[in-house]
Scaffold this motif. Structure first.
Motif, PDB file in Angstrom:
ATOM      1  N   THR A   1       0.816  -1.222   0.000  1.00 58.07           N
ATOM      2  CA  THR A   1       0.000   0.000   0.000  1.00 58.07           C
ATOM      3  C   THR A   1       0.849   1.272   0.000  1.00 58.07           C
ATOM      4  OG1 THR A   1      -0.122  -0.126   2.410  1.00 58.07           O
ATOM      5  CG2 THR A   1      -1.931  -1.101   1.156  1.00 58.07           C
TER       6      THR A   1
ATOM      7  N   LYS B   1       2.968   5.095  -4.163  1.00 55.33           N
ATOM      8  CA  LYS B   1       1.700   5.694  -3.742  1.00 55.33           C
ATOM      9  C   LYS B   1       1.282   6.855  -4.629  1.00 55.33           C
ATOM     10  CE  LYS B   1       1.282   7.817   0.375  1.00 55.33           C
ATOM     11  NZ  LYS B   1       1.063   7.944   1.841  1.00 55.33           N
ATOM     12  N   GLN B   2       2.216   7.739  -4.927  1.00 52.86           N
ATOM     13  CA  GLN B   2       1.884   8.902  -5.744  1.00 52.86           C
ATOM     14  C   GLN B   2       1.462   8.495  -7.144  1.00 52.86           C
ATOM     15  OE1 GLN B   2       1.559  12.043  -4.738  1.00 52.86           O
ATOM     16  NE2 GLN B   2       0.834  12.541  -6.806  1.00 52.86           N
TER      17      GLN B   2
ATOM     18  N   CYS C   1      -2.014   6.987  -7.042  1.00 53.79           N
ATOM     19  CA  CYS C   1      -3.021   8.046  -6.868  1.00 53.79           C
ATOM     20  C   CYS C   1      -3.324   8.733  -8.194  1.00 53.79           C
ATOM     21  CB  CYS C   1      -2.541   9.072  -5.839  1.00 53.79           C
ATOM     22  SG  CYS C   1      -2.761   8.576  -4.129  1.00 53.79           S
ATOM     23  N   GLU C   2      -2.285   8.988  -8.971  1.00 54.10           N
ATOM     24  CA  GLU C   2      -2.472   9.651 -10.257  1.00 54.10           C
ATOM     25  C   GLU C   2      -3.184   8.745 -11.259  1.00 54.10           C
ATOM     26  OE1 GLU C   2       1.445  10.783 -11.377  1.00 54.10           O
ATOM     27  OE2 GLU C   2       1.623  12.338  -9.826  1.00 54.10           O
TER      28      GLU C   2
ATOM     29  N   LEU D   1      -5.477   6.434 -10.377  1.00 51.22           N
ATOM     30  CA  LEU D   1      -6.786   6.023  -9.875  1.00 51.22           C
ATOM     31  C   LEU D   1      -7.968   6.456 -10.748  1.00 51.22           C
ATOM     32  CD1 LEU D   1      -6.614   6.234  -5.978  1.00 51.22           C
ATOM     33  CD2 LEU D   1      -7.083   4.234  -7.391  1.00 51.22           C
TER      34      LEU D   1
ATOM     35  N   PHE E   1      -7.194   1.369  -0.157  1.00 53.63           N
ATOM     36  CA  PHE E   1      -7.227   2.718  -0.694  1.00 53.63           C
ATOM     37  C   PHE E   1      -7.344   3.760   0.422  1.00 53.63           C
ATOM     38  CE2 PHE E   1      -8.987   1.616  -5.170  1.00 53.63           C
ATOM     39  CZ  PHE E   1      -7.746   1.093  -5.498  1.00 53.63           C
TER      40      PHE E   1
ATOM     41  N   LEU F   1      -4.204   5.613   1.154  1.00 52.19           N
ATOM     42  CA  LEU F   1      -3.625   6.501   0.150  1.00 52.19           C
ATOM     43  C   LEU F   1      -4.025   7.931   0.432  1.00 52.19           C
ATOM     44  CD1 LEU F   1      -4.274   4.381  -3.062  1.00 52.19           C
ATOM     45  CD2 LEU F   1      -2.103   4.689  -1.903  1.00 52.19           C
ATOM     46  N   ASP F   2      -3.133   8.824   0.127  1.00 51.04           N
ATOM     47  CA  ASP F   2      -3.407  10.257   0.299  1.00 51.04           C
ATOM     48  C   ASP F   2      -3.986  10.772  -1.012  1.00 51.04           C
ATOM     49  OD1 ASP F   2      -3.478  12.856   1.025  1.00 51.04           O
ATOM     50  OD2 ASP F   2      -1.313  13.200   0.796  1.00 51.04           O
ATOM     51  N   PHE F   3      -5.307  10.839  -1.100  1.00 49.28           N
ATOM     52  CA  PHE F   3      -5.955  11.196  -2.351  1.00 49.28           C
ATOM     53  C   PHE F   3      -5.768  12.682  -2.635  1.00 49.28           C
ATOM     54  CE2 PHE F   3      -8.248   7.373  -1.089  1.00 49.28           C
ATOM     55  CZ  PHE F   3      -8.149   6.650  -2.254  1.00 49.28           C
TER      56      PHE F   3
ATOM     57  N   ILE G   1      -6.828  13.920  -6.004  1.00 47.81           N
ATOM     58  CA  ILE G   1      -7.291  13.817  -7.374  1.00 47.81           C
ATOM     59  C   ILE G   1      -8.605  14.562  -7.529  1.00 47.81           C
ATOM     60  CG2 ILE G   1      -6.112  11.647  -7.830  1.00 47.81           C
ATOM     61  CD1 ILE G   1      -8.668  10.190  -7.217  1.00 47.81           C
TER      62      ILE G   1
END
Length: 330
Positions: free
Chosen positions: A266, A270-271, A274-275, A277, A323, A326-328, A330
């Motif tokens: 996880t 991560k970045q 996120c991009e 997603l 999820f 994750l640091d959303f 977006i």
């Protein structure tokens, strides 16, 4: 007369009802015997067997497992002993005779076949190979993983090194193909890259295994770093996918393997995830709404013709609970 018989059988195989009738009437057993006897046309018997297994594998193995195991035993023995291009030709043939059902691990003959295949592949992949030689070897290894997981790989330091080499080669192949894909080259490489996905999934599982692990801790750490780079290439490829390509089963295979990675790592990439997603969610929604034919081909089916249809829902491969970590943005 023998040639005429093979011509008739080939014609029957090409019809809609033909494969079923051939299996019911005992053709599989007869073809196995013809191949093992090595008489005139035995190579055609092998070709017909491959055709039957591609269409009706489960029924063939259900009715004629001992005969098919005898053929696999001969093929695996030839594969281990071959020291010329025959070895790589057999890499193309052998996956047709590796069943997804249990026969290989249920008796001593099947176990001996697996042992010979392991030794033969260890010899092949431990040598310097051209692309045309490496690709069929990787696909054969993926077929064995689909059928038996990592059980066919010998325990001990030799098996540990081989497993690490197998996953390493798969990751290198994925990066080389996906980081700078050319349209024509990409089309020709999808089957072998999907085989590499199967090997990478095995790598994830083995890196996480705590009970009787095949890999040492140092090897696990090295492979996780190598796989992270390969999954970076998968993400890069998916970011470049165009709308008109979404029906391609290879996209589904790529999303599936990325989901397997996301479920266990996880914090990794991560970045980048996120991009990606928005694409993943949009892709899953479209497949679900349209009932896309892409999902009728599971990842394994790009490697061989085996497997059963997956649910028409790519979202099922996403670790939704993970999820949350994750640091959303977006």
């Amino acid at each position: 007369m023998v040639d005429d018989v093979y011509q008739c059988l080939s014609a029957v195989l090409a019809t809609a009802r033909g494969p079923r009738e051939l299996v019911i009437k005992g053709t599989v057993s007869a073809l196995c015997q013809a191949y093992l006897n090595g008489g005139h046309g035995s190579d055609r018997a092998l070709t017909l067997l491959m055709g039957l297994l591609a269409i009706a594998e489960a029924k063939c193995w259900q009715r004629d497992a001992p005969q098919l195991l005898a053929v696999l035993s001969k093929l695996s023995g030839d594969f281990l002993k071959a020291e010329d291009m025959t070895k790589f030709e057999l890499c193309e043939v052998l996956p047709h005779f590796i069943p997804l059902s249990p026969p290989l691990t249920e008796n001593s003959q099947g176990s001996e076949c697996l042992c010979r295949l392991y030794k033969g592949l260890a010899d092949v992949l431990g040598s310097k190979l051209s692309q045309s030689q490496r690709d069929p070897a990787l696909k054969l290894a993926a077929s064995l993983v689909q059928a038996c997981g990592a059980e066919w790989i010998s325990a001990g330091s030799g098996g540990s090194k081989f497993l690490a080499l197998l996953v390493n080669l798969a990751c290198v192949e994925v990066r080389l193909t996906l980081e700078e894909p050319g349209p024509m080259e990409m089309e020709g490489k999808k089957e072998v890259v999907t085989a590499c996905y199967v090997l990478m999934e095995m790598g994830i599982q083995e890196c996480l295994r705590e009970e009787n692990p095949l890999l040492e801790n140092v090897q696990k750490m090295q492979l996780m770093r190598i796989m992270e780079e390969a999954f970076g290439a998968v993400i890069f490829y998916l970011r470049e996918v165009k709308q008109e390509e979404l029906q391609d089963p290879f996209i589904f295979a790529s999303v599936r393997v990325l989901g397997a990675w996301m479920a266990e790592e996880t914090s990794s990439l991560k970045q980048e995830i996120c991009e990606l997603l928005p694409f993943l969610v949009d892709y899953a929604r479209k497949l679900f709404k349209e009932g896309s034919p892409a999902v009728s081909l599971p990842q394994a089916e790009l490697v061989s013709t085996k497997g059963s249809a997956l649910p028409q829902d790519a979202l099922s491969f996403f670790p939704l609970t993970d999820f949350c970590y994750l640091d959303f943005a977006i």
